[in-house]
Design a protein around this motif. Sequence first.
Motif, PDB file in Angstrom:
ATOM      1  N   ASN A   1       0.848  -1.214  -0.133  1.00  0.00           N
ATOM      2  CA  ASN A   1       0.024  -0.006   0.004  1.00  0.00           C
ATOM      3  C   ASN A   1       0.780   1.336   0.142  1.00  0.00           C
ATOM      4  N   ALA A   2       0.175   2.536  -0.022  1.00  0.00           N
ATOM      5  CA  ALA A   2       1.050   3.681  -0.035  1.00  0.00           C
ATOM      6  C   ALA A   2       1.813   3.965   1.156  1.00  0.00           C
ATOM      7  N   GLY A   3       1.247   3.463   2.265  1.00  0.00           N
ATOM      8  CA  GLY A   3       2.216   3.588   3.523  1.00  0.00           C
ATOM      9  C   GLY A   3       3.446   2.775   3.497  1.00  0.00           C
ATOM     10  N   ASP A   4       3.576   1.696   3.058  1.00  0.00           N
ATOM     11  CA  ASP A   4       4.599   0.725   2.690  1.00  0.00           C
ATOM     12  C   ASP A   4       5.635   1.528   1.744  1.00  0.00           C
ATOM     13  N   MET A   5       4.931   1.898   0.582  1.00  0.00           N
ATOM     14  CA  MET A   5       5.849   2.582  -0.387  1.00  0.00           C
ATOM     15  C   MET A   5       6.557   3.711   0.202  1.00  0.00           C
ATOM     16  N   GLY A   6       5.631   4.934   0.798  1.00  0.00           N
ATOM     17  CA  GLY A   6       6.408   5.923   1.574  1.00  0.00           C
ATOM     18  C   GLY A   6       7.626   5.470   2.436  1.00  0.00           C
ATOM     19  N   LYS A   7       7.556   4.410   3.244  1.00  0.00           N
ATOM     20  CA  LYS A   7       8.510   4.111   4.065  1.00  0.00           C
ATOM     21  C   LYS A   7       9.721   3.437   3.416  1.00  0.00           C
ATOM     22  N   ALA A   8       9.339   2.873   2.142  1.00  0.00           N
ATOM     23  CA  ALA A   8      10.566   1.936   1.272  1.00  0.00           C
ATOM     24  C   ALA A   8      11.587   3.055   0.562  1.00  0.00           C
ATOM     25  N   VAL A   9      10.686   4.318   0.135  1.00  0.00           N
ATOM     26  CA  VAL A   9      11.608   5.354  -0.709  1.00  0.00           C
ATOM     27  C   VAL A   9      12.228   6.225   0.129  1.00  0.00           C
ATOM     28  N   ALA A  10      12.012   6.410   1.362  1.00  0.00           N
ATOM     29  CA  ALA A  10      12.531   7.307   2.199  1.00  0.00           C
ATOM     30  C   ALA A  10      14.111   7.385   2.463  1.00  0.00           C
ATOM     31  N   PRO A  11      14.645   6.095   2.582  1.00  0.00           N
ATOM     32  CA  PRO A  11      16.138   6.179   2.906  1.00  0.00           C
ATOM     33  C   PRO A  11      16.783   6.539   1.555  1.00  0.00           C
ATOM     34  N   LEU A  12      16.393   6.637   0.316  1.00  0.00           N
ATOM     35  CA  LEU A  12      17.077   6.958  -0.941  1.00  0.00           C
ATOM     36  C   LEU A  12      17.913   8.276  -0.655  1.00  0.00           C
ATOM     37  N   THR A  13      19.313   8.149  -0.908  1.00  0.00           N
ATOM     38  CA  THR A  13      20.020   9.428  -0.942  1.00  0.00           C
ATOM     39  C   THR A  13      20.244  10.065  -2.235  1.00  0.00           C
ATOM     40  N   SER A  14      20.902   9.338  -3.331  1.00  0.00           N
ATOM     41  CA  SER A  14      21.110   9.840  -4.707  1.00  0.00           C
ATOM     42  C   SER A  14      21.104   8.745  -5.420  1.00  0.00           C
ATOM     43  N   PRO A  15      20.745   8.960  -6.904  1.00  0.00           N
ATOM     44  CA  PRO A  15      20.280  10.159  -7.410  1.00  0.00           C
ATOM     45  C   PRO A  15      18.687  10.454  -6.953  1.00  0.00           C
ATOM     46  N   GLY A  16      18.208  11.808  -7.211  1.00  0.00           N
ATOM     47  CA  GLY A  16      16.815  12.030  -6.789  1.00  0.00           C
ATOM     48  C   GLY A  16      15.793  11.331  -7.826  1.00  0.00           C
ATOM     49  N   LEU A  17      15.003  10.525  -7.183  1.00  0.00           N
ATOM     50  CA  LEU A  17      13.961   9.997  -8.235  1.00  0.00           C
ATOM     51  C   LEU A  17      12.450  10.459  -7.949  1.00  0.00           C
ATOM     52  N   ASN A  18      11.718  10.772  -8.922  1.00  0.00           N
ATOM     53  CA  ASN A  18      10.126  10.614  -8.720  1.00  0.00           C
ATOM     54  C   ASN A  18       9.746   9.525  -8.492  1.00  0.00           C
ATOM     55  N   PHE A  19       8.757   8.888  -7.475  1.00  0.00           N
ATOM     56  CA  PHE A  19       8.228   7.692  -7.657  1.00  0.00           C
ATOM     57  C   PHE A  19       6.870   7.984  -7.470  1.00  0.00           C
ATOM     58  N   MET A  20       6.040   7.122  -8.583  1.00  0.00           N
ATOM     59  CA  MET A  20       4.704   7.242  -8.558  1.00  0.00           C
ATOM     60  C   MET A  20       4.090   5.947  -8.101  1.00  0.00           C
ATOM     61  N   TRP A  21       3.089   5.918  -7.554  1.00  0.00           N
ATOM     62  CA  TRP A  21       2.560   4.717  -6.944  1.00  0.00           C
ATOM     63  C   TRP A  21       1.145   4.606  -7.175  1.00  0.00           C
ATOM     64  N   ALA A  22       0.679   3.474  -7.367  1.00  0.00           N
ATOM     65  CA  ALA A  22      -0.847   3.571  -7.105  1.00  0.00           C
ATOM     66  C   ALA A  22      -1.042   1.900  -6.933  1.00  0.00           C
ATOM     67  N   ASP A  23      -2.172   1.500  -6.010  1.00  0.00           N
ATOM     68  CA  ASP A  23      -2.500   0.237  -5.589  1.00  0.00           C
ATOM     69  C   ASP A  23      -4.019  -0.078  -5.853  1.00  0.00           C
ATOM     70  N   THR A  24      -4.253  -1.547  -5.618  1.00  0.00           N
ATOM     71  CA  THR A  24      -5.583  -2.018  -5.973  1.00  0.00           C
ATOM     72  C   THR A  24      -6.620  -1.747  -4.852  1.00  0.00           C
ATOM     73  N   THR A  25      -6.288  -0.815  -3.761  1.00  0.00           N
ATOM     74  CA  THR A  25      -7.166  -0.437  -2.830  1.00  0.00           C
ATOM     75  C   THR A  25      -7.475   1.094  -3.233  1.00  0.00           C
ATOM     76  N   GLY A  26      -6.879   1.597  -4.010  1.00  0.00           N
ATOM     77  CA  GLY A  26      -7.322   2.843  -4.830  1.00  0.00           C
ATOM     78  C   GLY A  26      -6.426   4.080  -4.610  1.00  0.00           C
ATOM     79  N   ASN A  27      -5.001   4.010  -3.778  1.00  0.00           N
ATOM     80  CA  ASN A  27      -4.307   5.104  -3.291  1.00  0.00           C
ATOM     81  C   ASN A  27      -3.554   5.384  -4.724  1.00  0.00           C
ATOM     82  N   ILE A  28      -3.504   6.724  -5.145  1.00  0.00           N
ATOM     83  CA  ILE A  28      -2.183   7.155  -5.847  1.00  0.00           C
ATOM     84  C   ILE A  28      -1.410   8.141  -4.896  1.00  0.00           C
ATOM     85  N   ALA A  29      -0.141   8.151  -5.371  1.00  0.00           N
ATOM     86  CA  ALA A  29       0.961   8.802  -4.406  1.00  0.00           C
ATOM     87  C   ALA A  29       2.223   9.172  -5.373  1.00  0.00           C
ATOM     88  N   TRP A  30       2.900  10.116  -4.941  1.00  0.00           N
ATOM     89  CA  TRP A  30       4.212  10.467  -5.439  1.00  0.00           C
ATOM     90  C   TRP A  30       5.162  10.991  -4.304  1.00  0.00           C
TER      91      TRP A  30
END
Length: 800
Positions: free
Chosen positions: A417-446
């Motif tokens: 879900n989006a909560g898991d995804m937000g925790k997963a991408v937080a430790p990234l240092t470099s290079p900077g990346l835009n992550f887009m997310w969608a899930d089957t429960t209906g969340n969309i996030a960036w």
Amino acid sequence: MKILKKILIFLILTVLALVGGSYAYLQYLKPSYEGALLLPDLKEKVEVNFDDYGIPHIYAQNEEDLFYAFGYIHAQERLFQMEVLRRLADGRLSEVFGEAAVPSDKFFRTLSFREHAKLTLDSVYKDPSSPFVKAAKAYIKGINHYQKVGKTPIEFTLAGIPKSDFTLEDMEIIVGYMGYTFVGAFKGEPIATDILNRLGADYYHDVMDAWPEGEYKIAVDAKESGALALAKMAKQVNDISDNLPFPPFHGSNGWVISGSKTKSGKPILSNDTHIAFSQPSVWYEAHLECPGFKVYGNFLAGTPVPALGHTDFGGWGLTMFENDDADFFRETLNPSNANQVKYKDTWENMKVRNERIKVKGKSDVLLDVKKTRHGYILNEAFDGLINEKNPIALWWVYHQFPARHLEVFYNICKSKNAGDMGKAVAPLTSPGLNFMWADTTGNIAWWAAGKLPIRPKHVDPEVILDGASGLDDPQGWYPFALNPQILNPQSGVLYTANNQPADMGNGLVPGYYVPANRAKRIGELIINSRTDWTEEEVRKVINDVKSSTYPDMVASIVRGLGGAKLSNAAKENLDLLSKWDGTHGLKNVEPTVFYKVIYQIYKGALEDELGKEVFGDFEHNFSFKRNAAKFFENDTSKWWDNKNTTAIEKRADIFKAGLETASLDLKKQLGDNKQNWQWGKVHTIEHKHPLGILPVVGKLFNVGPIAINGGRETINNLDFMMDSTGTYKVTYGPALRRIVDFGTPRKAFSVNPTGQSGYFMSKHYSDQAQMFAEGGKRPEYTEKTDVMKNKKGTIVMMPL
């Protein structure tokens, strides 16, 4: 006569035998899609089913077996690509390609990816029981087992490349290289500093403003001598980049549409990463599945987890954040000690590492890699710059922290879900990346992920900074909560096209953001009241070839001319452009005229101040490209006056001269018949293999050229360098086009620019090339029943 006849027959038979034998050998080297294998240390049976495009679907009983098998399968298709990539990142191309690769090797040795990999392994990989560490080790073991028992790629034989085991360090240096390709500072800051120092603030602000006022931003949740040396470095870096055997990233498109606006009632994710084209293609696709782990994704050579992918729960895409995560510091050398630099009131010792570069057929090249508190000194790596009085140090976020990429992407694969995804991408240092997310429960996030430095308020990160005073040094790091991001926007859509994110409350993030052309066009097409979006309709958007910006630039030219008297040919071409809606189709004539005209205008306005060499690089500079439309409207800019003439030229003079010269050039190049001016005749794509430069046989490794639509900063972004030739050979563009409707996540669709295989005799080497050029698609199977229906071969792996 009989003897001569017999000799002739013997020679013919010998030649036929050699040709037949060579052909048989090349056929033998094809990747295997059928058979049974015994693998040492495999725990349980693994089944690999290949679909009709050669994509492996790997079924295992545990994760270690899964990644072990994947390493083996990945290597049988892309071992040469893996080998070249690790040599490139490690500065070891000269060992096999000779003296021509020395500049590249010196540069990448200086960037010190191997040293950084050691740091990462000592910290991030210190727990051998971590699932991502186990996955990495198993994957590397699979690659190495293939090297021992599998077929040797023909490129190894032709180039005389010795085999050697891959290591976790190799995997990390590959990731480091990909991080380097995202760094916009190498191309932006040298020219920016040169313009500011040599020409002044007026010239600088007319063409280099950070982000033009009113341009599209990604919506967020609100909570001196040094310049000359760096400009010389930039030219050499560009030369290196233009000849790299593995392509750099350039940008990307990505958007997500909420289920409230789709026919299925679930989100739709669309992503096309923009990378310089090469052969084999950048991404390798695979479907990996075992109890507790299932993902379909796109993998970089030498890496075990996908950079893009989806599961039964959700999926993600990425684009380049384009944040400025690198600065250049002008250091002050101690006149009495070449290994010391000034910092505030003291002289500090630089760290010095001695490197030896082995060169095929030549003597070894020795290199001293020096490092200050700000970073690695770049001068040592470039011709004619070793003895610069004020050497340049590279401060790069990537070098400040151990790399967390494998951990990040492994955890993304596990996100539900989006909560898991937000925790997963937080430790990234470099290079900077835009992550887009969608899930089957209906969340969309960036999320715009990456460590953001806190720079002093007076610092302009687009120019060279002072290393001696200490006043320009970064002051810390913003918390991830202040990174640009958004969850479930009210509009029901989110998108990123490498454009500037809006302010999260701590100011705009500095960066090398691209023109808003693509972002503007995406917004026009997807931000509306429509509630019946489908994969098919979204694919029309991802293949869109219309620019909303270029007709406005044409209108600026018309206004700027102010009724100037034109030749008949120039009038006809201006009239043609005035009716153009910005479409870059194969049969359109207008793009051919447009790019010829704006090139001549750029040349007339800028070349006299910049000089020929700098102008050639600046024309493609992101900062200039995003300011070009505003520049065309600025009739008071000092750039319009040609410094090489006694007259004082105005904007109208440059517009007229550009239009007249372009009209003459078009007629000379393509003739009077405008049917021969069609875009497809001058805009082509060719996917070049590192061995494509070889005489005669090289053509066997390249794919194309193929006529193709699209253009600069259209959504279907098929870019090129502009020059006086009037031919536009595509250099980079979508490295895939993938769309996932999470109403049916097991029926996603994608396309590869060429094919899945890395072997030129395989039918999967280029079986998607025409499909890609025509904007087509093919399925990504993740349901086993679909896999078995479309299965073309099976390899069964058993424990030895």
